[in-house]
Scaffold this active site. Structure first.
Site, PDB file in Angstrom:
ATOM      1  N   GLY A 111       0.771  -1.233   0.000  1.00 42.43           N
ATOM      2  CA  GLY A 111       0.000   0.000   0.000  1.00 42.43           C
ATOM      3  C   GLY A 111       0.797   1.275   0.000  1.00 42.43           C
ATOM      4  O   GLY A 111       0.214   2.365   0.014  1.00 42.43           O
ATOM      5  N   GLU A 125       4.438  -6.375   1.272  1.00 44.47           N
ATOM      6  CA  GLU A 125       3.862  -6.734  -0.018  1.00 44.47           C
ATOM      7  C   GLU A 125       3.701  -5.513  -0.928  1.00 44.47           C
ATOM      8  O   GLU A 125       2.603  -5.215  -1.402  1.00 44.47           O
ATOM      9  CB  GLU A 125       2.490  -7.393   0.185  1.00 44.47           C
ATOM     10  CG  GLU A 125       2.497  -8.635   1.073  1.00 44.47           C
ATOM     11  CD  GLU A 125       1.095  -9.085   1.457  1.00 44.47           C
ATOM     12  OE1 GLU A 125       0.117  -8.424   1.038  1.00 44.47           O
ATOM     13  OE2 GLU A 125       0.974 -10.078   2.180  1.00 44.47           O
ATOM     14  N   GLY A 177       3.519  -3.201  -4.150  1.00 43.74           N
ATOM     15  CA  GLY A 177       3.278  -3.403  -5.567  1.00 43.74           C
ATOM     16  C   GLY A 177       3.487  -2.110  -6.325  1.00 43.74           C
ATOM     17  O   GLY A 177       4.499  -1.909  -6.994  1.00 43.74           O
ATOM     18  N   ARG A 178       2.530  -1.203  -6.184  1.00 48.15           N
ATOM     19  CA  ARG A 178       2.572   0.089  -6.891  1.00 48.15           C
ATOM     20  C   ARG A 178       3.898   0.829  -6.672  1.00 48.15           C
ATOM     21  O   ARG A 178       4.462   1.415  -7.603  1.00 48.15           O
ATOM     22  CB  ARG A 178       1.410   0.939  -6.378  1.00 48.15           C
ATOM     23  CG  ARG A 178       1.250   2.279  -7.047  1.00 48.15           C
ATOM     24  CD  ARG A 178       0.355   3.199  -6.224  1.00 48.15           C
ATOM     25  NE  ARG A 178      -0.831   2.535  -5.732  1.00 48.15           N
ATOM     26  CZ  ARG A 178      -2.043   2.621  -6.281  1.00 48.15           C
ATOM     27  NH1 ARG A 178      -2.213   3.344  -7.364  1.00 48.15           N
ATOM     28  NH2 ARG A 178      -3.076   1.992  -5.748  1.00 48.15           N
ATOM     29  N   ARG A 194      -7.864   3.481 -14.558  1.00 46.59           N
ATOM     30  CA  ARG A 194      -7.810   4.159 -13.265  1.00 46.59           C
ATOM     31  C   ARG A 194      -8.501   5.528 -13.266  1.00 46.59           C
ATOM     32  O   ARG A 194      -9.188   5.866 -12.299  1.00 46.59           O
ATOM     33  CB  ARG A 194      -6.366   4.315 -12.785  1.00 46.59           C
ATOM     34  CG  ARG A 194      -5.671   2.998 -12.469  1.00 46.59           C
ATOM     35  CD  ARG A 194      -4.335   3.219 -11.776  1.00 46.59           C
ATOM     36  NE  ARG A 194      -4.541   3.678 -10.398  1.00 46.59           N
ATOM     37  CZ  ARG A 194      -4.381   4.911  -9.987  1.00 46.59           C
ATOM     38  NH1 ARG A 194      -4.006   5.866 -10.847  1.00 46.59           N
ATOM     39  NH2 ARG A 194      -4.583   5.234  -8.729  1.00 46.59           N
ATOM     40  N   TYR A 234     -11.342   5.388 -10.577  1.00 47.60           N
ATOM     41  CA  TYR A 234     -11.003   6.019  -9.296  1.00 47.60           C
ATOM     42  C   TYR A 234     -10.995   7.538  -9.354  1.00 47.60           C
ATOM     43  O   TYR A 234     -10.640   8.183  -8.367  1.00 47.60           O
ATOM     44  CB  TYR A 234      -9.604   5.577  -8.841  1.00 47.60           C
ATOM     45  CG  TYR A 234      -9.392   4.104  -8.698  1.00 47.60           C
ATOM     46  CD1 TYR A 234     -10.200   3.326  -7.875  1.00 47.60           C
ATOM     47  CD2 TYR A 234      -8.354   3.469  -9.374  1.00 47.60           C
ATOM     48  CE1 TYR A 234      -9.987   1.969  -7.746  1.00 47.60           C
ATOM     49  CE2 TYR A 234      -8.123   2.111  -9.238  1.00 47.60           C
ATOM     50  CZ  TYR A 234      -8.946   1.361  -8.419  1.00 47.60           C
ATOM     51  OH  TYR A 234      -8.739   0.016  -8.290  1.00 47.60           O
ATOM     52  N   CYS A 268     -16.696   3.552 -26.906  1.00 48.77           N
ATOM     53  CA  CYS A 268     -18.053   4.104 -26.934  1.00 48.77           C
ATOM     54  C   CYS A 268     -18.646   4.173 -25.532  1.00 48.77           C
ATOM     55  O   CYS A 268     -19.618   3.481 -25.201  1.00 48.77           O
ATOM     56  CB  CYS A 268     -18.927   3.243 -27.856  1.00 48.77           C
ATOM     57  SG  CYS A 268     -20.507   4.022 -28.254  1.00 48.77           S
ATOM     58  N   GLU A 269     -18.034   4.984 -24.676  1.00 45.39           N
ATOM     59  CA  GLU A 269     -18.491   5.226 -23.307  1.00 45.39           C
ATOM     60  C   GLU A 269     -18.129   6.658 -22.921  1.00 45.39           C
ATOM     61  O   GLU A 269     -17.029   7.130 -23.215  1.00 45.39           O
ATOM     62  CB  GLU A 269     -17.803   4.282 -22.307  1.00 45.39           C
ATOM     63  CG  GLU A 269     -18.103   2.804 -22.487  1.00 45.39           C
ATOM     64  CD  GLU A 269     -19.495   2.421 -22.013  1.00 45.39           C
ATOM     65  OE1 GLU A 269     -20.132   3.231 -21.288  1.00 45.39           O
ATOM     66  OE2 GLU A 269     -19.956   1.315 -22.369  1.00 45.39           O
TER      67      GLU A 269
END
Length: 437
Positions: free
Chosen positions: A255, A292, A294-295, A331, A335, A363-364
């Site tokens: 995190g 742990e 990651g990012r 993202r 988010y 198409c969104e």
């Protein structure tokens, strides 16, 4: 790696500097011009810096400073085999959340004995594969999973090392979609129920208790949430010791946040110094610390390169329509996340800057990568979306039957294609037409 020159006044300093930098008005990944990569491999294109990966790893090594700790890369952030192999060679373990991720670790030459298996919904085949591979620990997230793990291990005649993931009800002060340590989140076992769950684990066959695990959320930029959770975990460890249950490791999860815009990432050294100090003060200095991340290992090590297809100047908005989309980087729409957007080359003379929304072809209405960015653009220009090393390709999709992009790893003056661009026929190659009625 070539040395970055001074950045012209019209060009910002990249978040990923010095591994991404401008030379003579053109963005480079280490020693390679980004425009050359786009010409060779097309766009959209993910570009990663090997030196940035190594530097991020070294920050953890420096903070650990020889103490008893294991860094397990949270590979859900970026699971390309080349990235995994790089971390495996540096000595990393891996945090996985699926049987597929375990297979990737093995294919990349990672050590299953350094793998912790997280996730709330482990399927039987995944548990069996992890048991046979000899993973370091199952991070168990419910009593039901604990019982199923016991039954599976017993049936196979194997022993499952278990570490219960405890939910400490600590607010990580982050986006609600990436907050995982509150009572209302689906993750882990409530800390009030953890002692009873450990007693059950000690009584069930086929299990060996090895640790306790906690992960409170992602993109944390403050130390205090970690320490709030740690204090609760230490109280639990004390209570377990009184019951005769002794642990080998404490997993504080990942995190650790990165800079996307103006965030101030926390000091890893300050965090780990305080964690080890508190453990020693409470008589638990012999526990191995597991992390742990990651990012924080990959996020700023990558960019997403995209071409401006069209410029559309409407009454309410200016739109730069690019060939990357929410299918390549979800993202922002998922988010409301900010990613910096850089011109790959110095804007053309006489091209005035305007506020643009950077949008894709999908198409969104939610298909956008950035909003209200001041850029001087012409059709055909290349843009680099920053901080795309984490949760970019791994969350990409084939919506609208869009092939997923290629990935490139740059090492100094060399660039290596580490994933080929998908071709349209591959997207429906496994589909089967039923016989005509």
């Amino acid at each position: 790696m070539s040395q970055p020159t001074s950045v012209p006044a019209s060009l910002p300093e990249p978040v990923g500097a010095p591994y991404f930098h401008y030379e003579h008005g053109e963005l480079h990944a280490e020693g390679v011009p980004v425009g050359d990569l786009a010409r060779q491999h097309g766009s959209p294109l993910y570009v990663y810096s090997r030196a940035a990966l190594r530097a991020a790893w070294q920050r953890f090594e420096d903070a650990i400073d020889g103490r008893n700790a294991l860094v397990c890369y949270g590979m859900k952030a970026n699971s390309n085999l080349a990235v995994l192999r790089e971390f495996a060679r540096l000595g990393a373990g891996f945090d996985i959340v699926s049987g597929g991720e375990l297979a990737r670790v093995q294919a990349a030459g990672g050590d299953p004995g350094k793998v912790v298996f997280s996730g709330v919904g482990k399927q039987t085949w995944e548990i069996e594969a992890a048991l046979r591979a000899g993973v370091r620990s199952f991070n168990v997230e419910s009593v039901a999973e604990l019982r199923h793990l016991s039954a599976t291990a017993t049936r196979l005649g194997l022993t499952a090392p278990v570490s219960l993931r405890v939910n400490p009800d600590v607010d990580a002060h982050t986006h609600p979609y990436i907050s995982t340590g509150l009572k209302e989140n689906k993750f882990g076992i409530a800390i009030e129920e953890a002692e009873e769950a450990y007693r059950l684990a000690a009584a069930l066959p086929g299990l060996e208790i090895v640790g306790v695990d906690c992960h409170i959320g992602s993109q944390l930029t403050e130390i205090s949430p970690y320490l709030d959770a740690l204090d609760k975990l230490i109280n639990l460890i004390d209570a377990l010791a009184a019951d005769g249950i002794r642990l080998h490791h404490l997993d504080i999860g990942g995190g650790v946040g990165i800079r996307y815009r103006d965030e101030q990432p926390l000091s890893l050294r300050d965090l780990l110094d305080e964690v080890f100090l508190r453990l020693a003060a409470r008589g638990h200095g012999g526990l191995q610390l597991v992390m742990e991340p990651g990012r924080s290992l990959v996020g700023n090590a990558g960019i997403l390169v995209t071409e401006v297809l069209y410029l559309k100047h409407a009454e309410a908005k200016n739109f730069a329509i690019v060939d990357a989309a929410m299918t390549d980087l979800i993202r922002p729409t998922l988010y409301d996340a900010w990613h910096g957007v850089l011109p790959v080359r110095t804007p053309s003379a006489g091209c005035s800057a305007k506020l643009y929304d950077i949008v894709g072809p999908v198409c969104e209405s939610g298909d956008w990568l950035a909003r209200d960015r001041e850029l001087a653009l012409r059709q055909g220009d290349l843009l680099a979306v920053e901080s795309a090393g984490a949760y970019a390709f791994v969350m990409s999709s084939q919506y609208n039957t869009r092939p997923r992009a290629a990935e490139v790893l740059v090492d100094g003056a060399q660039a290596y294609l580490i994933r080929e661009r998908e071709q349209v026929p591959q997207l429906f190659a496994g589909e089967i037409l039923p016989p005509d009625a």
